[in-house]
Design a protein around this motif. Sequence first.
Motif, short mmCIF file in Angstrom:
data_model
loop_
_atom_site.label_atom_id
_atom_site.label_comp_id
_atom_site.label_asym_id
_atom_site.label_seq_id
_atom_site.Cartn_x
_atom_site.Cartn_y
_atom_site.Cartn_z
N LYS A 168 -16.88 26.88 5.03
CA LYS A 168 -16.57 28.14 5.74
C LYS A 168 -16.35 29.27 4.74
CE LYS A 168 -15.28 30.66 9.33
NZ LYS A 168 -15.53 31.96 8.72
N LYS A 169 -15.58 28.94 3.70
CA LYS A 169 -15.29 29.95 2.67
C LYS A 169 -16.59 30.37 1.98
CE LYS A 169 -11.93 31.35 -0.57
NZ LYS A 169 -12.02 30.93 -1.97
N LEU A 183 -22.47 34.79 14.00
CA LEU A 183 -22.92 35.12 12.64
C LEU A 183 -24.29 35.82 12.70
CD1 LEU A 183 -21.85 34.84 9.75
CD2 LEU A 183 -23.24 32.78 9.50
N THR A 190 -21.81 35.87 3.03
CA THR A 190 -21.98 36.99 3.95
C THR A 190 -21.80 38.32 3.21
OG1 THR A 190 -21.24 35.65 5.79
CG2 THR A 190 -21.00 38.01 6.07
N LYS A 191 -20.83 38.32 2.27
CA LYS A 191 -20.58 39.56 1.50
C LYS A 191 -21.79 39.91 0.64
CE LYS A 191 -15.64 38.65 1.20
NZ LYS A 191 -14.68 37.98 0.34
N SER A 225 -19.61 30.25 3.18
CA SER A 225 -20.41 31.07 4.10
C SER A 225 -19.85 32.50 4.16
CB SER A 225 -20.41 30.42 5.49
OG SER A 225 -20.90 31.31 6.44
N ASP A 226 -18.52 32.63 4.20
CA ASP A 226 -17.90 33.98 4.22
C ASP A 226 -18.26 34.76 2.97
OD1 ASP A 226 -16.79 33.40 6.63
OD2 ASP A 226 -14.77 33.01 5.86
N GLU A 227 -18.20 34.08 1.81
CA GLU A 227 -18.53 34.76 0.54
C GLU A 227 -20.00 35.19 0.51
OE1 GLU A 227 -16.69 35.77 -2.19
OE2 GLU A 227 -15.09 35.39 -0.73
#
Length: 413
Positions: free
Chosen positions: A367-368, A22, A374-375, A370-372
Amino acid sequence: MAFNMVADHAKWPMANDPIFGLAAKAKEAIDKYGKENVIDSTLGALVDDEGNLICLNTVYNELKSMPNAAIAAYAQVAGQPDFLEAVQKVCFGKYKPDAHIRVVATPGGTGSVRHGIWNYTNPGDSILVSDWYWSPYVTISEEFNRKVTNYELFDDKNEFNIASFKEKFEELLNKQKRLVTVINTPANNPTGYSLSDEEWDEVLNIAKENAKDPENKIIILVDCAYIDYAGTGDERRKFFKKFSNLPENIFVLVAYSMSKGYTMYGMRSGAAIGISSNKDIADEFFYSCMHSNRANWSNGTRAAMEVLTRIANDPEKTKAYEDELYETKTMLKKRAEAFVNGAKEVGLDILPYRDGFFVTIPCENAKKASDELTKENLFVIALKKGLRFAVCAVSEEKCRTAPAKIKEVLERV
Ligand SMILES: Cc1ncc(COP(=O)(O)O)c(C=O)c1O
């Protein structure tokens, strides 16, 4: 994979470290969008507001003033004798326990955690760690065919969950008759929690009660990797004094690290400090860990040991180093305060923060989330039960604005 060459015990998932993965993505985003538009809270190292790694001048000037031969030479297997003395001074400060103390140098705190787990458990044993933990405790345990049991770190009042600790501690001890429990304090990674002196009393009372059975062997492994960033003065070192005159079947191992306090992350130095009321048990610890040193890495980084020793043994250098450290610590405190206050303002739930490099936001679907995030160019580490925000790596200004962004994303995932 159909065909293996490694032996059975050495087969592990073919996965790279998610934190470094990451961090690499955050770097790409910085190149693309500019650093003012990215919040990179991934790595557990102190960086300045411009994103540069902080390297203490008092440490690196000392290192660079050393003759090449002092840097290049092998160290003794157990560590340089003057380092083994000096490291006690810097670790305990005014609060050195009244006990038999032996020390072995290790490459970072990791080395001493490794020695504690390997040398004080039997194959198949479980060690006891809180449910908010530094993942290498599991990696090290797995490597040695040991297991990890968790107790809940916090109760419903968000205080140290002594009932959960007691339950799991006694369950494992009754079964195994020996138990290593790792307590990562002060400035726990990932929560920033530090046990209070009263909470330490409660932990030690449980240990002492169980030590009445002479068959029980209790090992308290204190991982104090972030101690130099805890508290304002030396109040977060007071608990060390409580390790005086403990029953013989309670052994304390302090895992000391130079990585954060001396900003020597990659120079790999630290110490395993063994504390016992019985001289033979302290000596046994020393020879056991010295054997482990020889078997694993032979000896530690001599130059790093020498830097600590030179600074600790010269009052002027000590003062200069402590002043510089204090400045860094103050910067970190301001950032953490900005984050904690920012979280309060927007109603973002965080775990109780006291000291150190990280703040944790408990949540489902980490996790979701963190992914969001990131956007949105906010890079934060997903843990099993939350998000770890590294205040050590983010400017005060960004620490203040990040909670609102996190709150907004958590509301929609
Ligand atoms: C909780 C904890 N313990 C121990 C360490 C030891 O690190 P090192 O081996 O670099 O001293 C770290 C470093 O990240 C840590 O976070």
